[in-house]
Enzyme design. Structure first.
Site, PDB file in Angstrom:
ATOM      1  N   SER A   1       0.797  -1.229   0.000  1.00  0.00           N
ATOM      2  CA  SER A   1       0.000   0.000   0.000  1.00  0.00           C
ATOM      3  C   SER A   1       0.827   1.275   0.000  1.00  0.00           C
ATOM      4  O   SER A   1       0.333   2.328  -0.415  1.00  0.00           O
ATOM      5  CB  SER A   1      -0.919   0.016   1.223  1.00  0.00           C
ATOM      6  OG  SER A   1      -0.160  -0.076   2.419  1.00  0.00           O
TER       7      SER A   1
ATOM      8  N   HIS B   1       1.111   5.378   5.952  1.00  0.00           N
ATOM      9  CA  HIS B   1       0.680   5.781   4.616  1.00  0.00           C
ATOM     10  C   HIS B   1       0.852   7.284   4.417  1.00  0.00           C
ATOM     11  O   HIS B   1       0.652   8.078   5.340  1.00  0.00           O
ATOM     12  CB  HIS B   1      -0.769   5.362   4.389  1.00  0.00           C
ATOM     13  CG  HIS B   1      -0.967   3.889   4.515  1.00  0.00           C
ATOM     14  ND1 HIS B   1      -1.487   3.312   5.657  1.00  0.00           N
ATOM     15  CD2 HIS B   1      -0.673   2.879   3.662  1.00  0.00           C
ATOM     16  CE1 HIS B   1      -1.516   1.990   5.494  1.00  0.00           C
ATOM     17  NE2 HIS B   1      -1.026   1.711   4.294  1.00  0.00           N
TER      18      HIS B   1
ATOM     19  N   GLU C   1      -4.711   9.453  12.120  1.00  0.00           N
ATOM     20  CA  GLU C   1      -3.301   9.583  12.501  1.00  0.00           C
ATOM     21  C   GLU C   1      -2.600   8.315  12.037  1.00  0.00           C
ATOM     22  O   GLU C   1      -2.653   7.284  12.692  1.00  0.00           O
ATOM     23  CB  GLU C   1      -3.136   9.786  14.001  1.00  0.00           C
ATOM     24  CG  GLU C   1      -3.685  11.109  14.501  1.00  0.00           C
ATOM     25  CD  GLU C   1      -3.377  11.359  15.963  1.00  0.00           C
ATOM     26  OE1 GLU C   1      -2.716  10.492  16.594  1.00  0.00           O
ATOM     27  OE2 GLU C   1      -3.799  12.407  16.487  1.00  0.00           O
TER      28      GLU C   1
END
Length: 248
Positions: free
Chosen positions: A34, A217, A213
């Site tokens: 990701s 990422h 938070e």
């Protein structure tokens, strides 16, 4: 005299043709998790570093980002995501490989043992080479984690080292995003480094009404800064791909 003139003309024509023929088009395949993947709109402003990365090349380069959220080396293969990449690579293409985030966590279904992690990375490298493509190994990009004194704390020590060691053993170009991203976060400091990540206050973005938070990422800014690190590494490694980099 006429013969010399003829030879000169042929030489000039050859050079002219060489200048006019465009370089071969290539594909840069990206496989990983990701942190480098293309995001769906519902996750905005979360941004994978592969998204801005694709905008820094000339028209001879197609960036094909196959990275997917939550994938490890093992699940990327088992879910059939690797097969079309392996079949699609052509001579002169590149394969950028960045895994580790999901491989290293024993509590995740994506967990991959250290031995298997190395084995799958080797398979990616060997397949690329068999296809006459150029593999590039990338350590898992660092998470943002500071200790109480404001010093960055490593979060990928074991799996990042596996990538480094394999790159050395197999003589594969290495981009150490774990180390370099840590240096970037440390340079910025505890609070300013949050700008690089998906940090949102409640109500700031409709996709995250309760706020967010996230120290893994990236924000749009963070993804661009990481992409710029990768691009600089491509230049420093003197890869042929560096000649196709342009400034947007």
């Amino acid at each position: 005299m006429e013969r010399k003139l003829f030879i000169v003309c042929v030489f000039v024509m050859a050079i002219t043709i060489a200048w006019c023929v465009p370089p071969d088009k290539i594909t840069v395949y990206m496989i990983g998790d990701s942190t480098m993947s293309i995001k769906e709109k519902k996750y905005y402003p979360e941004t994978g570093w592969g998204m801005p990365f694709a905008n820094y090349f000339d028209s001879t380069v197609t960036v094909d980002d196959r990275a997917r959220n939550g994938r490890s080396t093992r699940t990327f293969i088992n879910e059939g995501l690797w097969k079309p990449v392996a079949e699609g690579m052509r001579p002169g293409d590149y394969l950028i490989i960045q895994f580790g985030h999901n491989d290293e966590v024993p509590t995740k279904k994506s967990y991959t043992t250290e031995a298997d992690f190395k084995k799958y990375l080797e398979m990616f490298v060997n397949t690329a080479r068999q296809k006459q493509a150029i593999p590039v190994l990338v350590t898992p990009v660092a998470r943002r984690k500071f200790d109480s004194t404001g010093h960055i704390v490593p979060t990928h020590e074991v799996y990042a080292q596996i990538v480094r060691k394999l790159a050395q053993e197999q003589k594969v170009p290495l981009i150490d995003l774990d180390t370099q991203a840590q240096q970037l976060y440390q340079q910025l400091g505890v609070e300013p480094s949050k700008m690089l990540f998906n940090y949102l206050a409640p109500g700031q973005n409709p996709n995250y009404p309760k706020g967010k938070e996230d120290d893994t990422h990236f924000s749009e800014l963070g993804a661009r800064r990481i992409a710029e690190l990768v691009l600089q590494n491509i230049k420093d490694l003197k890869l042929g791909l560096a000649d196709r980099i342009v400034h947007p």
